[in-house]
Design an enzyme around this catalytic site. Structure first.
Site, short mmCIF file in Angstrom:
data_model
loop_
_atom_site.label_atom_id
_atom_site.label_comp_id
_atom_site.label_asym_id
_atom_site.label_seq_id
_atom_site.Cartn_x
_atom_site.Cartn_y
_atom_site.Cartn_z
N GLU A 259 -2.60 39.75 37.46
CA GLU A 259 -2.01 40.38 36.26
C GLU A 259 -1.20 39.35 35.46
O GLU A 259 0.01 39.53 35.25
CB GLU A 259 -1.09 41.53 36.68
CG GLU A 259 -1.78 42.63 37.48
CD GLU A 259 -0.78 43.51 38.23
OE1 GLU A 259 0.42 43.19 38.25
OE2 GLU A 259 -1.21 44.53 38.80
N HIS B 224 3.85 40.95 43.19
CA HIS B 224 4.23 40.08 42.08
C HIS B 224 5.27 39.12 42.61
O HIS B 224 6.29 39.56 43.16
CB HIS B 224 4.77 40.88 40.90
CG HIS B 224 4.79 40.11 39.61
ND1 HIS B 224 5.47 38.91 39.49
CD2 HIS B 224 4.21 40.33 38.41
CE1 HIS B 224 5.31 38.45 38.26
NE2 HIS B 224 4.54 39.28 37.58
N LYS C 28 2.65 44.23 28.73
CA LYS C 28 4.07 44.23 28.35
C LYS C 28 4.54 42.89 27.81
O LYS C 28 5.48 42.80 27.05
CB LYS C 28 4.95 44.66 29.53
CG LYS C 28 5.29 43.58 30.55
CD LYS C 28 6.48 44.04 31.43
CE LYS C 28 6.95 42.99 32.42
NZ LYS C 28 6.05 42.75 33.54
#
Ligand SMILES: *Cc1c(COP(=O)(O)O)cnc(C)c1O
Length: 460
Positions: A274, A197, A69
């Protein structure tokens, strides 16, 4: 399976000793002979590769799964695919993009805890097994619509100090994890690990330590319930340039200590992350042109005409990209964007208070409220560094203003390095991952020879 990088990926190969900055100059010069001074990007794919080398040095235990993204430009994703890393996809379209580059489903994590049913089915049909969840409803959807998911429980973090918070929207609280794991067991689902996250633009490495400790608790719960917990996913949040308070390596030192404490090597847990911003922010330079200008005389100071050389005016510059385009990051990513000058100012050049505005007719379309710049003219250029993360990925063509062209380049030294690691095997990635070949247009087969002339290169 081989991950074949499609030949449509084109970049300009930089001559030895030349950098992406030289390409910026060259494009400015080419453009300045015409009236057609559109905004443009230069993207240094070599910078993306350098980031990967930096990652493997700082976090040798962690396999990166790039968060698509952040920047889904095909050449960027293809470059990363060729390095053998994995991908964090959040939607069917992102999965399609990554799979169209030949990436094996085992190198994809569907890291969106709240998925549309049709997209869960798509993932199932295309072999994507790893996916995150943070609620009971998601477990029931996955149980019903996916054949053999390997689930990763996303936990919330204390991201109060991050620039962009994510745990308000995603992540299970620790106290609800046992219940979720029990429910997964009842549904006959396979939970393989934990993800989190810390928020994008993390400013406090202690957040990672706490989240890793929390993940350990959830691992123990899962193991107790009979799951084979073997995947830890520490998410993103890493800085994209060194132009920040907290440098990448200052964060990774803390992470490595926490991993050694809570997930020592002999525990046999596979660790992934990530990163988004980290890989792409510094690779992109945006160059915009001043299309209009206003001079506001400062009445408070009075009209002492001879008194040139003091700040008695404010300048408004209008440029040909704005917050509906690349600078959407000002709203969505809380970015502060300040230009560097294309023409070096003279030592005694007077700097004026300025505001910088985008090209649309919306009053919101302001890039900088106040900065100090020399008195420039319509047709002059401004350069914005570190514009690769959360910029092109979310830009629109509102009001008819088109997205800037992106010129992809690859620097000589990096190319050389890639050739070497590809011929000697790269640590921390699979053998078939090395697909960089000498550009076909240079008329050579794969070899270590470096072309001496810049040319269009293909990554095959
Ligand atoms: C956005 C996002 C990332 C990337 O975050 P960065 O701060 O850019 O590294 C990683 N994982 C998930 C689940 C995300 O939503």
């Amino acid at each position: 399976t081989m991950n074949t990088i499609t030949p449509e990926l084109e970049f300009t190969f930089l001559e030895e000793g030349f950098s992406a900055r030289d390409t910026v100059e060259q494009k400015i010069n080419e453009s300045s002979v015409t009236d057609d001074r559109d905004a443009f990007y230069v993207c240094d794919l070599g910078d993306v590769i350098k980031k990967h080398l930096r990652w493997t040095r700082a976090l040798p235990r962690i396999t990166p799964f790039y968060a698509v993204k952040c920047n889904d430009s095909r050449p960027v994703v293809a470059t990363l695919a060729s390095l053998g890393i994995g991908f964090d996809c959040a939607s069917k379209t992102e999965i399609q993009l990554v799979q169209s580059l030949g990436v094996d489903p085992s190198r994809i994590i569907y890291a969106n805890p709240c998925k549309q049913v049709s997209q869960i089915k798509y993932a199932s049909a295309h072999g994507i097994q790893m996916m995150t969840f943070d609620s009971e409803v998601e477990l029931m959807k996955v149980a019903r619509y996916h054949d053999n998911a390997k689930l990763v429980l996303r936990i919330a973090t204390d991201d109060s100090k991050a620039v962009c918070r994510l745990s308000v929207k995603f992540g299970a609280q620790l106290k609800s994890c046992r219940g979720l794991l029990e429910r997964a067991k009842e549904l006959g689902l396979d939970v393989i690990g934990v993800s989190f996250h810390v928020g994008s633009g993390c400013t406090d490495p202690a957040t990672y330590t706490q989240a890793i400790a929390d993940a350990r608790c959830v691992f123990d719960m899962g193991d107790e319930l009979g799951f084979n917990m073997h995947l830890l996913d520490i998410g993103g949040g890493f800085p994209g340039s060194d132009n920040v308070q907290l440098k990448f390596e200052e964060i990774t030192v803390v992470i490595n200590l926490a991993l050694d404490k809570y997930f020592p090597v002999d525990a046999g847990v596979k660790i992934i992350a990530e990163p988004g911003r980290f890989y792409v922010a510094s690779a992109y330079t945006l160059v915009v042109n001043i299309i209009a200008k206003k001079v506001i005389l400062d009445e408070d100071i009075g009209s002492d005409e001879e008194d040139e050389g003091t700040n008695e005016k404010t300048l408004m510059y209008y440029v040909n990209d704005g917050v509906y385009g690349s600078f959407n990051c000002i709203f969505f990513d809380h970015a502060h964007c300040l230009p560097t000058l294309h023409k070096k100012p003279k030592p005694d050049e007077i700097m004026y208070p300025c505001s910088i505005w985008g090209p649309t007719c919306d009053g919101l379309d302001r890039i900088a409220e106040q900065c100090y710049l020399p008195d420039m003219q319509v047709g002059d250029w401004l350069v914005f560094d570190n514009m690769g993360a959360y910029t092109v990925a979310a830009s629109s063509t509102f009001n008819g203003f088109q997205r800037p062209d992106i010129h992809y380049v690859m620097s000589h030294s990096v190319w050389q390095h890639v050739q070497q690691i590809c011929s000697h095997g790269m640590p921390a990635s699979t053998e078939e991952s090395c697909l960089f070949e000498v550009p076909a247009c240079c008329g050579r087969e794969s070899s270590l020879e470096i072309p001496t002339k810049p040319c269009q290169a293909h990554v095959v």
